[in-house]
Design a protein around this motif. Structure first.
Motif, short mmCIF file in Angstrom:
data_model
loop_
_atom_site.label_atom_id
_atom_site.label_comp_id
_atom_site.label_asym_id
_atom_site.label_seq_id
_atom_site.Cartn_x
_atom_site.Cartn_y
_atom_site.Cartn_z
N ASN A 1 -19.12 9.99 -6.47
CA ASN A 1 -18.27 9.10 -7.25
C ASN A 1 -17.54 9.86 -8.35
N GLY A 2 -18.24 10.82 -8.96
CA GLY A 2 -17.59 11.63 -9.97
C GLY A 2 -16.55 12.54 -9.36
N SER A 3 -16.85 13.11 -8.19
CA SER A 3 -15.91 14.03 -7.53
C SER A 3 -14.62 13.32 -7.19
N LEU A 4 -14.70 12.14 -6.57
CA LEU A 4 -13.51 11.42 -6.19
C LEU A 4 -12.81 10.83 -7.41
N GLY A 5 -13.58 10.51 -8.44
CA GLY A 5 -12.97 9.97 -9.65
C GLY A 5 -12.03 10.96 -10.30
N HIS A 6 -12.31 12.25 -10.15
CA HIS A 6 -11.44 13.26 -10.75
C HIS A 6 -10.03 13.22 -10.17
N GLU A 7 -9.90 12.77 -8.92
CA GLU A 7 -8.57 12.79 -8.30
C GLU A 7 -7.84 11.46 -8.42
N ARG A 8 -8.45 10.45 -9.04
CA ARG A 8 -7.86 9.12 -9.05
C ARG A 8 -7.04 8.82 -10.29
N THR A 9 -7.40 9.40 -11.45
CA THR A 9 -6.85 8.97 -12.72
C THR A 9 -5.33 9.03 -12.76
N LEU A 10 -4.77 10.14 -12.33
CA LEU A 10 -3.32 10.29 -12.32
C LEU A 10 -2.78 10.42 -10.90
N LEU A 11 -3.54 9.90 -9.92
CA LEU A 11 -3.11 10.00 -8.53
C LEU A 11 -1.78 9.31 -8.31
N TRP A 12 -1.55 8.20 -9.03
CA TRP A 12 -0.30 7.45 -8.85
C TRP A 12 0.92 8.32 -9.13
N LEU A 13 0.77 9.31 -10.03
CA LEU A 13 1.91 10.14 -10.38
C LEU A 13 2.40 10.96 -9.20
N SER A 14 1.47 11.39 -8.32
CA SER A 14 1.89 12.16 -7.15
C SER A 14 2.73 11.30 -6.21
N PHE A 15 2.39 10.01 -6.08
CA PHE A 15 3.20 9.12 -5.24
C PHE A 15 4.58 8.90 -5.88
N ALA A 16 4.61 8.76 -7.20
CA ALA A 16 5.90 8.62 -7.88
C ALA A 16 6.77 9.86 -7.67
N ASP A 17 6.13 11.03 -7.69
CA ASP A 17 6.88 12.26 -7.47
C ASP A 17 7.50 12.28 -6.08
N ARG A 18 6.75 11.83 -5.07
CA ARG A 18 7.28 11.84 -3.70
C ARG A 18 8.44 10.86 -3.57
N LEU A 19 8.33 9.70 -4.18
CA LEU A 19 9.43 8.74 -4.14
C LEU A 19 10.63 9.28 -4.89
N GLN A 20 10.38 9.95 -6.02
CA GLN A 20 11.48 10.54 -6.79
C GLN A 20 12.21 11.59 -5.97
N GLU A 21 11.45 12.41 -5.24
CA GLU A 21 12.07 13.43 -4.39
C GLU A 21 13.00 12.79 -3.36
N LEU A 22 12.56 11.67 -2.79
CA LEU A 22 13.38 11.00 -1.79
C LEU A 22 14.69 10.49 -2.39
N THR A 23 14.61 9.94 -3.60
CA THR A 23 15.82 9.42 -4.23
C THR A 23 16.79 10.54 -4.62
N GLU A 24 16.26 11.72 -4.91
CA GLU A 24 17.11 12.82 -5.37
C GLU A 24 17.62 13.70 -4.24
N ASP A 25 16.80 13.88 -3.21
CA ASP A 25 17.09 14.91 -2.22
C ASP A 25 17.96 14.44 -1.06
N PHE A 26 18.04 13.15 -0.86
CA PHE A 26 18.70 12.68 0.34
C PHE A 26 19.85 11.75 0.02
N ARG A 27 20.94 11.93 0.75
CA ARG A 27 22.08 11.05 0.60
C ARG A 27 21.74 9.68 1.18
N PRO A 28 21.88 8.62 0.39
CA PRO A 28 21.49 7.30 0.90
C PRO A 28 22.17 6.93 2.21
N GLU A 29 23.44 7.30 2.33
CA GLU A 29 24.15 6.88 3.54
C GLU A 29 23.72 7.65 4.77
N SER A 30 23.01 8.78 4.59
CA SER A 30 22.62 9.57 5.76
C SER A 30 21.18 9.33 6.18
#
Length: 391
Positions: free
Chosen positions: A242-271
């Motif tokens: 529980n402690g081991s997995l807890g270490h990866e949860r606190t700011l885990l949401w930030l990694s998902f936000a980063d991936r979504l941000q990459e999609l909005t920046e890296d790709f042309r919406p129309e393509s």
């Protein structure tokens, strides 16, 4: 509501930015890529050691373990600045974020110096031996046995999905040490060097093909492990897990936000996306960041907020998966082709995207599993947020 950081946090950010601008590795020396999550190129080892020596590796840690006793908000801006530059602070993420963290929480002083510091300094790498063929992510169902024999444990059994095991120097391994105890009370944790006789590692390919070798089967056949390699108390592995997995949860949401941000920046919406799908992607990103900021504020006040972390985990992982799915369908047959050969796939930096859209979509399912499945998170939300009875 305050939507900015206090002066001390911004001073912390400015100091880190100055360090990055002075010491960031030159692009020419970063051409060697990792082949697995425990394979760290030499330039990346130097970079990780530099971060460690200057207190910028894991700022929440004390200085002797690569940090500077930073608070939650300072940890956040540290990750934010790394994300802006698409920089890894380690190419051995499970070693840094789970195994070394677990050692610092549960280990003896000797174990911290013998194992945690070398992992943090990228002198050795580590992998997590948790999942098994018959148990999957159900830790309580594990069957790998460790029997005490004098000053050693004798280990027999099998692990699977062990990322990077074939390149790792040590495995943080969950084993059953009391078969007669209730399932979650008879588990212990051993640090098992991968060169131990009786340990066999077999990497196997993922959906991305034979070139993508990260997953492993690991077999233990009468492997003798010194008893001093026990992490935490005997039969106390559930608490360590529980402690081991807890270490990866606190700011885990930030990694998902980063991936979504990459999609909005890296790709042309129309393509890649139609307008509606692109708008959904942008709104999901904004919602994730706003909810994440609220959770961050509560964490900074020292409040426990498991419910918000579960909501963020579900929202973030499934938003990334949905975006990848929409992009895949919009590409048609081109979605099966490597991006280097797809004219309509136009990321600014191809090095960041080594898979086709189908492969990226298939990989997105890992986000709904790692760190607690979406099903488990929904159960937590139902019981602790909505107050529904346990099913």
């Amino acid at each position: 509501m305050q939507l900015s950081f206090d002066a001390d946090v911004e001073e912390f950010r400015a100091e880190f930015v100055a360090f990055l601008e002075e010491h960031l590795p030159d692009a020419a020396e970063t051409t060697e890529r990792a082949s697995s999550s425990a394979d760290v190129p030499e330039w990346a080892r130097r970079w990780q050691r530099l971060l460690f020596d200057n207190g910028w590796l894991l700022p929440a840690n004390p200085p002797e373990f690569g940090g500077r006793n930073a608070g939650v908000l300072q940890q956040y801006v540290h990750l934010e600045e790394l994300s802006k530059r698409r920089i890894y602070h380690s190419f051995n993420p499970q070693g840094l974020g789970i195994i070394a963290a677990s050692l610092l929480t549960f280990g003896t002083d000797e174990q911290k110096q013998r194992w945690a510091v070398p992992i943090l300094r990228a002198e050795i790498t580590a992998a997590l031996g948790m999942s098994e063929p018959g148990a999957g992510s159900d830790l309580a169902g594990l069957r790998t046995r460790a029997v005490r024999d004098g000053d050693h444990f004798v280990v027999n059994g099998q692990k699977v999905w062990t990322s990077g095991a074939h390149d790792a120097d040590v495995l943080l391994t969950f084993v059953r040490t009391d078969p007669d105890a209730p399932k979650h009370k008879g588990i212990s944790v051993l640090l098992i060097p991968t060169d131990t006789p009786g340990v066999t590692r077999r990497p196997f390919a993922s959906i991305c093909g034979p070139h993508d070798l990260d997953f492993n089967e690991v077999f233990f056949e009468n492997a003798r492990v010194p008893a001093e390699n026990l992490l935490g108390p005997l039969n106390g592995g559930w608490t360590v897990a529980n402690g081991s997995l807890g270490h990866e949860r606190t700011l885990l949401w930030l990694s998902f936000a980063d991936r979504l941000q990459e999609l909005t920046e890296d790709f042309r919406p129309e393509s890649v996306f139609d307008k509606d799908s692109y708008a959904t992607l942008a709104m999901d990103l904004q919602a994730l960041r706003l909810l994440g900021s609220q959770a961050l504020s509560r964490a900074a006040r020292g409040e426990q907020d498991t419910q918000s972390l579960s909501i963020l985990k579900v929202l973030g992982s499934e938003a990334v998966q949905s975006a990848a799915e929409q992009a895949l369908y919009s590409q048609g047959a081109d979605g099966l082709v490597h991006p280097a050969f797809t004219a309509s796939y136009l990321p600014m930096n191809l090095d960041n995207f080594s898979c086709s859209w189908f492969e990226r979509y298939a990989r997105s399912f890992a986000g709904t599993i790692a760190g607690g499945t979406s099903e488990i998170q929904r159960t937590i939300i139902a019981e602790r947020v909505l107050g529904l009875p346990r099913g």
